[in-house]
Scaffold this active site. Structure first.
Site, PDB file in Angstrom:
ATOM      1  N   GLY A  17     -11.245  -4.687  -3.683  1.00 54.17           N
ATOM      2  CA  GLY A  17     -10.492  -3.592  -4.294  1.00 54.17           C
ATOM      3  C   GLY A  17     -10.077  -3.932  -5.702  1.00 54.17           C
ATOM      4  O   GLY A  17     -10.564  -4.909  -6.284  1.00 54.17           O
ATOM      5  N   ASN A  18      -9.218  -3.125  -6.279  1.00 50.70           N
ATOM      6  CA  ASN A  18      -8.677  -3.435  -7.600  1.00 50.70           C
ATOM      7  C   ASN A  18      -7.213  -3.002  -7.657  1.00 50.70           C
ATOM      8  O   ASN A  18      -6.698  -2.424  -6.708  1.00 50.70           O
ATOM      9  CB  ASN A  18      -9.527  -2.794  -8.703  1.00 50.70           C
ATOM     10  CG  ASN A  18      -9.537  -1.283  -8.605  1.00 50.70           C
ATOM     11  OD1 ASN A  18      -8.512  -0.637  -8.758  1.00 50.70           O
ATOM     12  ND2 ASN A  18     -10.706  -0.721  -8.296  1.00 50.70           N
ATOM     13  N   ARG A  19      -6.572  -3.270  -8.797  1.00 47.04           N
ATOM     14  CA  ARG A  19      -5.121  -3.131  -8.860  1.00 47.04           C
ATOM     15  C   ARG A  19      -4.650  -1.772  -9.349  1.00 47.04           C
ATOM     16  O   ARG A  19      -3.478  -1.602  -9.658  1.00 47.04           O
ATOM     17  CB  ARG A  19      -4.565  -4.248  -9.752  1.00 47.04           C
ATOM     18  CG  ARG A  19      -4.853  -5.634  -9.185  1.00 47.04           C
ATOM     19  CD  ARG A  19      -4.461  -6.710 -10.159  1.00 47.04           C
ATOM     20  NE  ARG A  19      -3.043  -6.654 -10.475  1.00 47.04           N
ATOM     21  CZ  ARG A  19      -2.504  -7.159 -11.575  1.00 47.04           C
ATOM     22  NH1 ARG A  19      -3.267  -7.740 -12.467  1.00 47.04           N
ATOM     23  NH2 ARG A  19      -1.211  -7.074 -11.785  1.00 47.04           N
TER      24      ARG A  19
END
Ligand SMILES: Cc1cc2nc3c(=O)[nH]c(=O)nc-3n(C[C@H](O)[C@H](O)[C@H](O)COP(=O)(O)O)c2cc1C
Length: 414
Positions: free
Chosen positions: A208-210
């Site tokens: 995922g990412n932030r």
């Protein structure tokens, strides 16, 4: 702490003003409630006094030495009238000053936000629509009412938005000014993507990412308040839907691509704020990968995801504006703007909003700063501010570039 005047007019939705008051005081604001005499038929002054910690009066003959009918408006940072009845809108448009609230409206120099609530017939009546147009022409914000259940069995446009939504929009007006909520996107259809995609590795894990989705949420919230018909394609965002916005939840880059390609064709503006993973695991295990087993991966091969922004640019119909977002960091090959200009040219979008994410100061935070690069070569710096203020600046850059006239008549919407 800001000084907010909460005007309450005599509609049945006055009960929601108590919850709005609570939301505003809990956000740290000093709130002075100014109800009309009619509003006190619905909610008692004691409720407003106890929740605000301030005295409540409705007429200009109380607290005369304080000259309240002038001072309350002069010293306010924001006036929100919720609910604003048909009668209150008419009196405000006519410039009447026959109670403390209308007198306050005549002395306020700050942003003024009216939140209408009434039966659909009253809202759509030409008299009310003329009054709304007059107030907007003078610089006031008049939010479009929500659509839904009204008093009794009726349903339609005229409902007061939920107090949390009104509080969020009051915050926009407070931090970005009344212009941020101008009704200039009426008749426009807008599609915004937000959040960060998750690319599964096995049934429990993902890459995922932030991205929190907050900037996309702000763009959608501000566009809807400005009258647009907004669809928000949301990848893994844990936030309540903004008022008046249709949310299409998605998980992976491929799901986001499918949703955007389906939603985009009849949009006037498409905004890609979502952080779409460039890569995904080449294979997704059907069962959980376990340590010390044959399934334990030594490495995770990745394959490229589709380039959604580039595809939307290629497929866009004539007149549609495509806005990209770029979270960039500078490196030895160039600074943030150099990378962003190259990306704008590569992707072919009309506008690229560039965030400098060196140091991780953007993700999940309520504030942001940006530069809006345009395909025509202009670069507009957006000063550091809330994500709502950045959203307002983006819509400001979009508006003069909209080629075709708005489609639907203003007024009612989904
Ligand atoms: C039960 C009840 C509910 C009402 N609800 C509304 C309403 O939602 N919106 C509205 O514009 N007027 C509503 N009205 C009519 C207003 O109360 C009336 O126009 C009044 O003059 C408004 O005064 P004010 O705007 O000074 O508060 C309602 C009246 C009653 C008796």
């Amino acid at each position: 702490m800001s000084r907010i005047v909460l005007g309450v007019a005599g509609g049945v939705a006055a009960y929601k003003a108590a919850l709005l008051l609570r939301a505003l005081t809990e956000a740290g604001h000093d709130v002075r409630v100014v109800p009309t005499p009619g509003a006190l038929h619905f909610v008692g002054a004691a409720t407003f006094e106890a929740l605000s910690g301030n005295p409540v009066t409705t007429d200009v003959w109380s607290d005369v030495p304080e000259v309240a009918h002038v001072r309350i408006g002069q010293t306010a940072d924001l006036v929100v009238v919720a609910p604003a009845t048909a009668d209150l809108l008419a009196r405000a448009a006519a410039g009447r000053a026959d109670d403390l609230l209308t007198a306050t409206l005549l002395t306020a120099h700050c942003p003024v936000v009216f939140v209408p609530a009434m039966h659909t017939e009253m809202w759509l009546h030409p008299a009310t629509q003329d009054n709304v147009a007059t107030l907007r022409r003078r610089g006031a914000v008049v939010l479009p009412p929500a659509v839904g259940r009204l008093t009794g069995p009726d349903s339609g446009p005229g409902r007061l938005p939920e107090p949390a939504d009104v509080a969020a929009l009051a915050h926009v007006a407070l931090t970005a000014g009344a212009d941020a909520l101008r009704a200039d996107l009426a008749g426009r259809r807008v599609v915004v993507s937000a959040g960060g995609t998750r690319e599964p590795l096995d049934p429990v894990r993902y890459l995922g990412n932030r991205s929190s989705g907050k900037q996309g949420w702000a763009l959608a919230r501000v566009a809807a308040a400005r009258g647009a018909d907004v669809t928000l394609v949301a990848a893994n965002v844990d936030l309540p839907a903004p008022f008046g916005v249709r949310v299409v939840p998605v998980g992976t880059a491929e799901e986001l691509r499918t949703a955007m390609v389906a939603e985009a064709p009849d949009a006037d503006v498409v905004v890609m704020t979502a952080a779409v993973a460039d890569f995904r695991p080449a294979t997704v295990a059907a069962t959980k990968l376990k340590k010390d087993s044959a399934s334990e991966p030594g490495s995770v091969p990745l394959v490229r995801n589709p380039d959604v922004l580039a595809e939307l640019v290629t497929k866009r119909p004539p007149g549609q504006l495509v806005v990209g977002f770029a979270a960039e960091t500078g490196d030895e090959t160039g600074d943030v703007l150099a990378h962003a200009r190259a990306k704008l040219a590569r992707k072919g979008c009309d506008l690229l909003v560039v965030n400098d994410v060196s140091g991780g100061g953007v993700f999940g935070r309520p504030d942001n700063a940006a530069v809006v690069l345009a395909a025509d070569g202009t670069a507009t710096e957006v000063p550091h501010g809330t994500k709502d203020a950045v959203a307002a600046a983006v819509w400001q850059a979009v508006l003069p570039r909209l080629a075709r006239p708005p489609a639907a008549p203003p007024g009612a919407r989904r």
